[in-house]
Design a protein around this motif. Structure first.
Motif, PDB file in Angstrom:
ATOM      1  N   SER A 292     -10.298   1.256  26.932  1.00 10.89           N
ATOM      2  CA  SER A 292     -10.293   2.546  27.618  1.00 10.89           C
ATOM      3  C   SER A 292      -9.251   3.459  26.984  1.00 10.89           C
ATOM      4  CB  SER A 292     -10.018   2.378  29.115  1.00 10.89           C
ATOM      5  OG  SER A 292      -8.702   1.974  29.333  1.00 10.89           O
TER       6      SER A 292
ATOM      7  N   LYS B 115      -7.078  -2.254  25.546  1.00  8.70           N
ATOM      8  CA  LYS B 115      -7.795  -3.082  26.515  1.00  8.70           C
ATOM      9  C   LYS B 115      -7.206  -2.872  27.906  1.00  8.70           C
ATOM     10  CE  LYS B 115     -10.377  -5.430  23.561  1.00  8.70           C
ATOM     11  NZ  LYS B 115     -11.792  -5.253  23.484  1.00  8.70           N
ATOM     12  N   ASN B 116      -8.085  -2.719  28.898  1.00 11.45           N
ATOM     13  CA  ASN B 116      -7.623  -2.600  30.276  1.00 11.45           C
ATOM     14  C   ASN B 116      -7.643  -3.979  30.935  1.00 11.45           C
ATOM     15  OD1 ASN B 116     -10.304  -3.100  30.988  1.00 11.45           O
ATOM     16  ND2 ASN B 116     -10.743  -0.997  31.568  1.00 11.45           N
ATOM     17  N   ALA B 117      -7.393  -4.043  32.231  1.00 11.88           N
ATOM     18  CA  ALA B 117      -7.322  -5.317  32.954  1.00 11.88           C
ATOM     19  C   ALA B 117      -8.638  -6.090  32.899  1.00 11.88           C
ATOM     20  CB  ALA B 117      -6.917  -5.067  34.399  1.00 11.88           C
ATOM     21  N   ASP B 118      -9.756  -5.371  32.761  1.00 12.24           N
ATOM     22  CA  ASP B 118     -11.071  -6.014  32.697  1.00 12.24           C
ATOM     23  C   ASP B 118     -11.440  -6.460  31.279  1.00 12.24           C
ATOM     24  OD1 ASP B 118     -11.407  -5.514  35.409  1.00 12.24           O
ATOM     25  OD2 ASP B 118     -12.408  -3.596  35.057  1.00 12.24           O
ATOM     26  N   GLY B 119     -10.566  -6.193  30.318  1.00  8.56           N
ATOM     27  CA  GLY B 119     -10.852  -6.550  28.933  1.00  8.56           C
ATOM     28  C   GLY B 119     -11.693  -5.515  28.206  1.00  8.56           C
ATOM     29  N   LYS B 120     -11.954  -4.401  28.859  1.00  5.56           N
ATOM     30  CA  LYS B 120     -12.722  -3.328  28.228  1.00  5.56           C
ATOM     31  C   LYS B 120     -11.753  -2.313  27.605  1.00  5.56           C
ATOM     32  CE  LYS B 120     -16.741  -3.442  31.363  1.00  5.56           C
ATOM     33  NZ  LYS B 120     -17.213  -4.648  30.829  1.00  5.56           N
TER      34      LYS B 120
END
Length: 82
Positions: free
Chosen positions: A27, A20-25
């Motif tokens: 990657s 999970k990246n900072a946006d919650g997606k």
């Protein structure tokens, strides 16, 4: 193998390899996918499958084409959660 099936497998592999990246997606770096043995066995043309998934707006990455070595640190971001 048809494109729809390969794109579905691509989403599964991004979920397996990514985080999970900072946006919650979810990657994953292109280099991680390109150098993964399982991905190498699944995808005959990883770059083509990535482009097809991008056209379907399932993933995002900067640029049009990813090349091994040059673009190893480019993030492939999963836009859908399955």
């Amino acid at each position: 193998m048809n494109v729809e099936h390969e794109v579905k497998l691509l989403v599964e592999e991004i979920q397996r390899l990514g985080s999970k990246n900072a946006d919650g997606k979810t990657s994953v770096k292109f280099g991680v996918m390109f150098n993964d043995d399982k991905c190498a066995n699944i995808f005959e043309a990883l770059v083509g499958t990535l482009r097809a998934a991008k056209r379907k707006k399932l993933i995002h990455f900067d640029g049009e084409l990813l090349l091994q070595g040059v673009h190893d640190n480019v993030d492939i971001v999963l836009l859908v959660q399955e």
